[in-house]
Write an enzyme that holds these catalytic residues in place. Structure first.
Site, short mmCIF file in Angstrom:
data_model
loop_
_atom_site.label_atom_id
_atom_site.label_comp_id
_atom_site.label_asym_id
_atom_site.label_seq_id
_atom_site.Cartn_x
_atom_site.Cartn_y
_atom_site.Cartn_z
N GLY A 195 0.85 -1.19 0.00
CA GLY A 195 0.00 0.00 0.00
C GLY A 195 0.87 1.23 0.00
O GLY A 195 2.08 1.14 0.29
N CYS A 212 5.04 -6.53 1.76
CA CYS A 212 5.47 -5.14 1.87
C CYS A 212 4.66 -4.42 2.95
O CYS A 212 4.79 -4.77 4.12
CB CYS A 212 5.36 -4.47 0.50
SG CYS A 212 6.30 -2.95 0.45
N TYR A 213 3.79 -3.49 2.58
CA TYR A 213 2.97 -2.82 3.59
C TYR A 213 2.23 -3.84 4.45
O TYR A 213 2.12 -3.70 5.67
CB TYR A 213 1.95 -1.90 2.89
CG TYR A 213 1.05 -1.12 3.83
CD1 TYR A 213 1.48 0.08 4.36
CD2 TYR A 213 -0.22 -1.58 4.16
CE1 TYR A 213 0.67 0.81 5.22
CE2 TYR A 213 -1.04 -0.86 5.02
CZ TYR A 213 -0.59 0.34 5.53
OH TYR A 213 -1.39 1.06 6.37
N HIS A 238 8.40 -7.67 -2.91
CA HIS A 238 7.23 -7.99 -3.74
C HIS A 238 7.46 -9.28 -4.52
O HIS A 238 8.06 -9.27 -5.58
CB HIS A 238 6.96 -6.84 -4.72
CG HIS A 238 6.43 -5.62 -4.06
ND1 HIS A 238 5.10 -5.48 -3.74
CD2 HIS A 238 7.04 -4.51 -3.62
CE1 HIS A 238 4.91 -4.31 -3.14
NE2 HIS A 238 6.08 -3.71 -3.05
N GLU A 282 5.28 -10.86 -6.13
CA GLU A 282 4.36 -10.95 -7.27
C GLU A 282 4.92 -10.39 -8.56
O GLU A 282 4.41 -10.67 -9.63
CB GLU A 282 3.03 -10.26 -6.91
CG GLU A 282 3.08 -8.75 -6.72
CD GLU A 282 3.50 -8.30 -5.31
OE1 GLU A 282 4.17 -9.08 -4.61
OE2 GLU A 282 3.19 -7.16 -4.94
N GLY A 331 -13.81 -8.60 -30.01
CA GLY A 331 -12.67 -8.60 -29.08
C GLY A 331 -12.66 -9.91 -28.30
O GLY A 331 -13.60 -10.71 -28.39
N VAL A 332 -11.60 -10.10 -27.53
CA VAL A 332 -11.42 -11.37 -26.84
C VAL A 332 -12.58 -11.63 -25.86
O VAL A 332 -13.18 -12.71 -25.85
CB VAL A 332 -10.08 -11.38 -26.05
CG1 VAL A 332 -9.89 -12.69 -25.33
CG2 VAL A 332 -8.92 -11.09 -26.98
N ASP A 333 -12.91 -10.63 -25.07
CA ASP A 333 -13.88 -10.87 -23.99
C ASP A 333 -15.27 -11.22 -24.51
O ASP A 333 -15.88 -12.20 -24.09
CB ASP A 333 -13.96 -9.65 -23.05
CG ASP A 333 -12.60 -9.26 -22.51
OD1 ASP A 333 -11.69 -10.11 -22.56
OD2 ASP A 333 -12.43 -8.11 -22.07
N SER A 334 -15.79 -10.39 -25.43
CA SER A 334 -17.15 -10.69 -25.89
C SER A 334 -17.16 -11.97 -26.71
O SER A 334 -18.14 -12.72 -26.69
CB SER A 334 -17.76 -9.51 -26.65
OG SER A 334 -17.02 -9.22 -27.81
N LYS A 342 -7.52 -11.64 -17.77
CA LYS A 342 -7.44 -11.71 -19.22
C LYS A 342 -6.79 -13.00 -19.73
O LYS A 342 -7.29 -13.63 -20.66
CB LYS A 342 -6.64 -10.50 -19.73
CG LYS A 342 -6.77 -10.25 -21.20
CD LYS A 342 -8.05 -9.52 -21.49
CE LYS A 342 -8.26 -9.21 -22.93
NZ LYS A 342 -9.39 -8.30 -23.10
#
Ligand code: XMP
Length: 547
Positions: free
Chosen positions: A59, A86-87, A173, A175, A229-232, A374
């Protein structure tokens, strides 16, 4: 939907750090389902979710400042393993009686670290490695019951652990990719420490989602605005598998798509495609060009394109009549960003189909991808048999080529930018593929150039491979010479960026010979162009798109 299912779950408690989504993605990469919640979420709710583990993110604040984001000490008494990052690590230490102070020097960037590899947190990781640090504060005294399990030159408690209570804190971090063994640490936490078996997998997601969509929709009618698009597209694929012809997809071709894209979308989802659904293509090109004639101001162009989309869609929806469900391709980052994000300045108004619910006659919204990141959406698309060129598509803005043509949009300019862009993408893809095949061969791995394994190909891509690349048409014409003729033609701008989150970006270092080939093909093959520029601006201060 996903969250309603019975499966192992870890929760990420967000303290406003910039990598909160990345943390959740890493957990999911370890095949454990994970959701993000605000630090304001009441303890009772957290308890009721019965998570296998809790991760506290980084944070922007200092945890000892008055009013800083905090958590209740009881969070650590639930008997659920907690990992603070971290935080999160500093907050946990402070709340449990340790001490956090401002460091003499801010620790930032790659840092050498020594790990106690007897800790389950670091199982299977070398003792000496590097990590990514980014903090002003440090844990100067560990909380009672905690011991140091990692140290750096400046940080006596780079990582702390209370093994008995399964509480862990990392001041770095794990990640981010800059911590090379970070994914393994997160995997260790969720699999070894929390005991998750790892039941999050896209194949079972498809089966479970199809079953729950069937149950929810029954014999109802569903309407989906398909953008290609990919999502729809993936939402359409899932819904088609679940309810077949009860689904109607409306695909508006606004004439601002990339070359041949409208036909590709129709090829996959239309009558001759492999999906069972009703497909309606609206060819609205001329309508759009008429509306856009003479308009040069970027925000005005975006508005017109967005409003016209609603109008066209509305006309189609009226023909179809009332439906039971309106489907949307909302994905998890949209949910997180709208639910947890702060107020940020509108730099560009993003055109999504957010206005639709106002006028379509429907009872309920279905969002089958609401809990997916995604890369997971793409994986689901592959499982559904959607072609690779569609599932691995680059991001493409809603207003399409309308914002890649600086100044007034005309049909003629659309054709120029479509042709130039197609050449550019083809050359980049070919060069990257050739490079990857050579690179893999050096590792003793053969990639079939005709029908490549895309995962493998991506693994061996060159370091310059951009995350987004496209051609745009500048509003500039200049004098050139072709044969013996003087020309006065447009200049094409080539954009290619490396980016992790699209919030910041650097120009990609595409090899000069590749750029030269692109330039030569564009100028020779695309009428109306006599110059090519390569855009080397980073974001900020530039943006990725031109308008
Ligand atoms: P910018 O130009 O803001 O782009 O640096 C960041 C990312 O967002 C995409 N983009 C859009 N996507 N509607 C969208 O759906 C839009 O209006 C829009 N404008 C930009 C852009 O392609 C890049 O990936």
């Amino acid at each position: 939907m996903a969250s309603e299912m019975k499966r192992e779950k870890v929760i990420v408690i967000d303290f406003g750090g910039q990598y909160n989504q990345l943390v959740a993605r890493r957990v999911r990469e370890a095949h454990v389902y994970c959701e993000i919640f605000s630090y304001r979420t009441p303890l009772e709710e957290i308890r009721a979710m019965k998570p296998l583990g809790i991760i506290l993110t980084g944070g922007p604040n200092s945890c000892y400042e008055p009013g800083a984001a905090t958590c209740s000490p009881e969070l650590f008494e639930l008997g659920i393993p907690v990992l603070g990052l971290c935080y999160g690590a500093q907050l946990m230490s402070q709340v449990l009686g340790g001490k956090v102070e401002r460091a003499a020097n801010r620790e930032y960037g790659h840092t050498d670290i020594t790990l106690d590899t007897t800790s389950p947190m670091f199982a299977g990781i070398p003792e000496k490695t590097t990590c990514w640090m980014s903090h002003f504060d440090y844990i100067s005294k560990a909380a009672p019951g905690f011991r140091a399990i990692a140290t750096t030159e400046n940080c006596p408690f780079a990582a702390v652990a209370n093994d008995e209570k399964k509480l862990y804190g990392l001041q770095f971090h794990p990640e981010v990719l800059h911590t090379p063994c970070g994914s393994k640490m997160i995997e260790n936490f969720v699999r070894k420490i929390c005991g998750a078996k790892g039941d999050w997998e896209m194949g079972s997601f498809v089966d479970e989602t199809v079953a729950s969509l069937r149950e929810k929709i029954g014999d109802g009618k569903v309407l989906l605005a398909l953008s290609g698009g990919v999502d729809s597209s993936v939402a359409a694929g899932l819904l088609s598998r679940a309810v077949g012809k009860q689904l109607t997809c409306v695909f508006v071709d606004h004439g601002l798509l990339r070359k041949d894209e409208g036909d590709q979308v129709e090829g996959v989802f239309g009558e001759n495609g492999s999906f069972d659904l009703n497909f309606i293509r609206v060819n609205a090109q001329e309508r759009y060009y008429k509306k856009l004639a003479g308009v040069t101001e970027p925000e005005r162009k975006r508005k017109i394109i967005g409003e016209e989309f609603i109008r066209v869609f509305e006309e189609e929806a009226k023909k179809i009549g009332a439906v039971d469900f309106l489907a949307q391709g909302t994905i998890y980052p949209d949910v997180v960003e709208s639910g947890l994000g702060g107020e940020s300045a509108v730099i560009k108004s993003h055109h999504n189909v957010g206005g639709l619910p106002d006028f379509v006659d429907f009872k309920e919204i279905v969002e089958p991808l609401r809990y997916l990141f995604k890369d997971e959406v793409r994986e689901v698309g592959r499982k559904l048999g959607i072609p690779e060129y569609l599932v691995s598509r680059q991001p493409f803005p809603g207003p399409g080529l309308g914002i890649r043509i600086i100044g007034e949009v005309t049909g003629e300019k659309v054709k120029i930018v479509q042709d130039a862009d197609a050449i550019y993408r083809e050359e980049i893809d070919n060069a990257a593929k050739e490079f990857a095949i050579g690179n893999a061969a050096a590792d003793g791995i053969t990639i079939d150039g005709e029908n490549p394994d895309y995962k493998l190909l991506r693994k061996y891509y060159p370091a310059w491979m951009p995350d987004q690349y496209f051609a745009a048409l500048t509003n500039m014409r200049s004098v050139g010479v072709m044969g013996d003729e003087r020309t006065y033609d447009y200049a094409v701008a080539l954009r290619a960026v490396k980016t992790v989150d699209f919030m910041t970006a650097e120009a990609a270092a595409i090899p000069f010979d590749v750029l030269q080939r692109v330039m030569s093909r564009i100028i020779n093959e695309v009428r109306g162009v006599n110059r090519c520029f390569y855009d080397i601006s980073s974001k900020p201060p530039g943006t990725i798109e031109f308008e």
